[in-house]
Every structure is written in structure tokens, then in C-alpha cells.
Design a protein around this motif. Structure first.
Motif, mmCIF file in Angstrom:
data_model
loop_
_atom_site.group_PDB
_atom_site.id
_atom_site.type_symbol
_atom_site.label_atom_id
_atom_site.label_comp_id
_atom_site.label_asym_id
_atom_site.label_seq_id
_atom_site.Cartn_x
_atom_site.Cartn_y
_atom_site.Cartn_z
ATOM 1 N N ARG A 83 0.887 -1.245 0.041
ATOM 2 C CA ARG A 83 -0.121 -0.012 -0.170
ATOM 3 C C ARG A 83 0.853 1.366 -0.024
ATOM 4 O O ARG A 83 0.535 2.144 -0.900
ATOM 5 C CB ARG A 83 -0.817 -0.119 1.045
ATOM 6 N N SER A 191 -5.327 3.126 -3.733
ATOM 7 C CA SER A 191 -4.280 2.861 -3.113
ATOM 8 C C SER A 191 -4.465 2.551 -1.652
ATOM 9 O O SER A 191 -3.849 1.671 -0.977
ATOM 10 C CB SER A 191 -2.957 3.610 -3.251
ATOM 11 N N LEU A 194 -6.128 -0.588 -0.254
ATOM 12 C CA LEU A 194 -5.358 -2.008 -0.013
ATOM 13 C C LEU A 194 -5.084 -2.506 1.476
ATOM 14 O O LEU A 194 -4.801 -1.482 2.147
ATOM 15 C CB LEU A 194 -4.225 -1.751 -0.964
#
Length: 423
Positions: A83, A191, A194
């Protein structure tokens, strides 16, 4: 109907959601960068007064940079998780393309493209997203990786035409600025969705619940048999054989794709017709990835890869030979197995060496195989310059296909006896 759909989504293993997020991130990277930067090639070349060789050098250096940074990127991904790496990479990609809109010289192009854009792409959009698939799946690892890998080509199909329209309508600088904004607005929120591993959410790979026991340090997933450290992996012959085979396959793939249009022009086709066939290969990318990934979870992966490379040798022969058009269509369909093998390769790496050091192992392999994409097209060009024919290249690539198939055929999974039992 909607209630049933919501119920199915509610019961869906969370790992598939993580794969979906990774695919969305790769769609952006594939459409705006991997395929998209080709749209900027001629406008940048013409406006900055560059030769095509000078602009091409930027791409070659970027691939070499990806090879060099691979081990470092792998360490960061294993240490901090995918991440933060993807977040930083997306941020850099957005800033990089916004800065690209303002470059006025070749040196500025090199600094922006090499120092910001390509620095982020390999680590964040390629390596880290594949780690997500490897962390969340074991039994369905090849399918998860195929979905992730194939989304690059799908991104080219979905986003690159809009990028080309933007370049044609508003100019390449405005299009580059828009691409940078798209990375920031679309990529950064994705992002943050995640999660590092199934264990962090009370699950095991493939969706099994954690066992109710006081000892939660180890995995009891029946498919999890080995977890080698990077140091242990580097001492295994399987790592080096996989790296050599992957390098050979990358040489074959990059030689054909980089020289695809010149090869077909040499065969007698027009550039426009050749470009149409190239688009057809991109269109087949996702179906090929999914089919081979589905087979990879059901068949012996190494034998599947060996068989696919034999098929690839036939496609090379048909592509380079002056044959009928139906044979050319067959060659294009068969050649998709070369790109389709990438996720099966990484699934094999996960099966052989485990999940704990996957990013570092992948990064170490990248340091080796990515040089094939740098050197292969150069050798192909030198062969044609010397002979004015692609025939010698054809026989060289066929030989590499068979050598790669032989390496895959002799690969066996390493014994897990010497590897640690837990992640």
C-alpha cells in the motif's frame, strides 16, 4: 436481482476485492503510461527536435532502470507492504506527468521521465500489485495474477484512445497534464483501499478462516508448504533456472513486439495494416491471460509453460514467414501465450518460494530478466541492419523458445524441508 447481487458481493472473499483494486490501479498505469506514452512519442520528438533514436533511448534506459531498482523495490514492498509503495508511486506518477507537460529540452525529458515517472512505475504499478495477488491467494494464485497482469492491456484498450484524442485535440502538453491529474485523483484513493494480507483481517489465503488456536504465528493452509527467505532462494537452482527461462522469454517477447511493425512491413504489409494487427494482439491480452491463468491453477504450471513456449515457437515461424493471411492471424493468436505466461511465472515463484519474501525474490529476478527487454530489441535491430532480413532473427528466437521450454520442463518444486514454517 440487486439484492442477490449485493448478497453475493457481501460473501465474496476479500482477496478478490484486493485484486480488483490492483487491477484498477494497473488499468491507470497501462492506459496512461505503458501503452499511453507511445501516444506522446512523435509529438515530443517533433516539438523538442529529437531524433527517434534519442527518444527511444529514454524507453530503453527506463527499462534498464527498472532492472536496477528491482531488488530495492522488493525490499521496500516486503518491509512496508504494497500500500505505501503504490501510494508513493501513484503520487510520483501524477507529479511526473504534470512536470512532463512543461519540459523544454532533452535533458529535462530524461530527468522527468527517468527520475520520476519510470522510477515509480515498475515498483508501484508492476511489482507491488503482483505482491497483492500473491499474498491473498495460493490455490487460485495463477488466476488472481492473470487478472492483475492482464489489466495492463485492458487499460491500453480503454484509456489510450482517449489519451490519443486528447493529444490530437488539445496537444500533448495538455494531455500529459490531464494524465497526471488522473493518476492523482484516481490512483491515490484506490491505493488507500489495499490491505497487506488476509491474516491482517482474520483470514487465510483463498478465504479460509484462521484456526481458533492460541498459536497464530503459523499458517495451516493446506496449500502453503514452503516459505523460503531471499538468501535461501538465491541458493536454489530453481531460482536461477526460472530467471534464465524468464530472461529468454522476455528476449523473445520484446524482440517481436518492438519490431512488430517493421517485421510485417518486411513481409510486405503496409504500416497501417501492421498497426492494425498490433492492436489485435493488445486486444487479445486479457483473454489470453485469463485462459492461461485458469489453466495454471488446474495443471502443472511448469509443464504448461513448457508447452506454451513450444506453441510460441510455431507462432514465431508463422509470423516471420511469408505465408497466407490466415496463417498470420493464427500466428498472432498463438503469440499471445508468451505474454500470457507472465502471471503463471509469478504464480510459480509463489508456489516454489512462498509469500514471505516474494517481493524481494521478484525484484532479484527483475534485475536479471529485464535486461532481456533492453538488449533483445537492440540485437534484433543489429541483425536486420547487417543482413537486411529478419530471417536470422526468426531462427534465433525459435531456438530460444525451445531452450526456454526445456528449462521449464526440467523444473521441479524445491523441497520445503529447509524453509521456515511461518511467514
Amino acid at each position: 436481482m440487486f439484492q442477490k447481487l449485493r448478497d453475493r458481493l457481501a460473501g465474496l472473499f476479500y482477496g478478490w476485492r484486493m485484486v480488483g483494486v490492483s487491477c484498477a490501479i494497473r488499468l491507470l498505469g497501462g492506459g496512461l503510461h505503458a501503452y499511453g506514452f507511445t501516444v506522446f512519442f512523435l509529438p515530443i520528438t517533433e516539438e523538442l527536435g529529437l531524433s527517434r533514436a534519442a527518444t527511444s533511448l529514454v524507453f530503453s534506459l527506463a527499462r534498464a532502470q527498472g532492472a536496477i531498482e528491482g531488488p530495492v523495490a522488493g525490499y521496500c514492498i516486503d518491509r512496508y507492504g504494497p500500500r505505501p509503495v503504490i501510494f508513493v508511486a501513484t503520487l510520483l506518477a501524477g507529479i511526473g506527468y504534470m512536470l512532463l507537460a512543461g519540459v523544454q529540452s532533452y535533458s529535462a525529458l530524461l530527468i522527468v521521465y527517468m527520475g520520476i515517472i519510470s522510477l515509480s512505475y515498475q515498483a508501484g504499478f508492476m511489482d507491488a500489485t503482483m505482491v497483492v495477488a500473491n499474498s491473498w491467494f495460493i490455490r487460485k494464485r495463477a488466476l488472481a495474477m492473470s487478472l492483475t497482469s492482464g489489466s495492463i492491456a485492458l487499460g491500453g484498450t480503454l484509456f489510450t484512445p482517449f489519451l490519443a484524442y486528447a493529444v490530437h485535440t488539445w496537444g500533448w502538453r495538455s494531455a500529459a497534464l490531464g494524465a497526471g491529474v488522473a493518476f492523482l485523483i484516481g490512483g491515490l484513493p484506490l491505493s488507500l483501499l489495499l490491505r497487506r494480507s488476509p491474516e491482517s483481517m482474520g483470514l487465510l489465503p483463498d478465504g479460509e478462516p484462521l484456526p481458533k488456536t492460541s498459536d497464530t504465528t503459523g499458517s495451516t493452509h493446506p496449500a502453503e508448504e514452503a516459505n523460503f527467505s531471499l538468501q535461501q532462494t538465491l541458493r536454489l537452482r530453481q531460482f536461477w533456472l526460472l530467471s534464465i527461462a524468464t530472461t529468454f522469454r522476455v528476449v523473445c517477447s520484446s524482440c517481436v513486439l518492438v519490431h512488430f511493425i517493421p517485421i510485417l512491413v518486411w513481409r510486405g504489409l503496409t504500416e497501417q495494416r501492421a498497426a492494425f494487427f498490433l492492436a489485435f494482439i493488445a486486444l487479445l491480452g486479457m483473454p489470453a491471460h485469463l485462459l492461461i491463468g485458469w489453466l495454471g491453477d488446474r495443471l502443472n504450471k511448469t509443464r504448461l509453460m513448457a508447452s506454451c513456449m513450444i506453441i510460441a515457437s510455431l507462432s514465431v515461424y508463422l509470423l516471420f514467414s511469408n505465408t497466407a493471411e490466415w496463417q498470420l492471424w493464427l500466428a498472432l493468436v498463438l503469440f499471445t501465450v508468451v505474454e500470457g505466461l507472465f502471471p503463471v511465472t509469478w504464480a510459480t515463484v509463489g508456489d516454489f518460494f512462498g509469500r514471505g519474501s516474494f517481493a524481494k525474490v521478484r525484484g532479484s529476478m527483475s534485475f536479471l530478466y529485464l535486461w532481456g527487454s533492453v538488449i533483445g530489441p537492440v540485437i534484433a535491430g543489429a541483425v536486420y541492419d547487417r543482413t537486411q532480413s529478419y530471417s536470422p532473427l526468426m531462427w534465433g528466437l525459435i531456438s530460444l523458445c525451445w531452450a526456454t521450454a526445456l528449462i521449464y520442463a526440467v523444473l521441479v518444486k524445491p523441497s520445503p524441508a529447509s524453509s521456515p514454517a511461518n511467514l
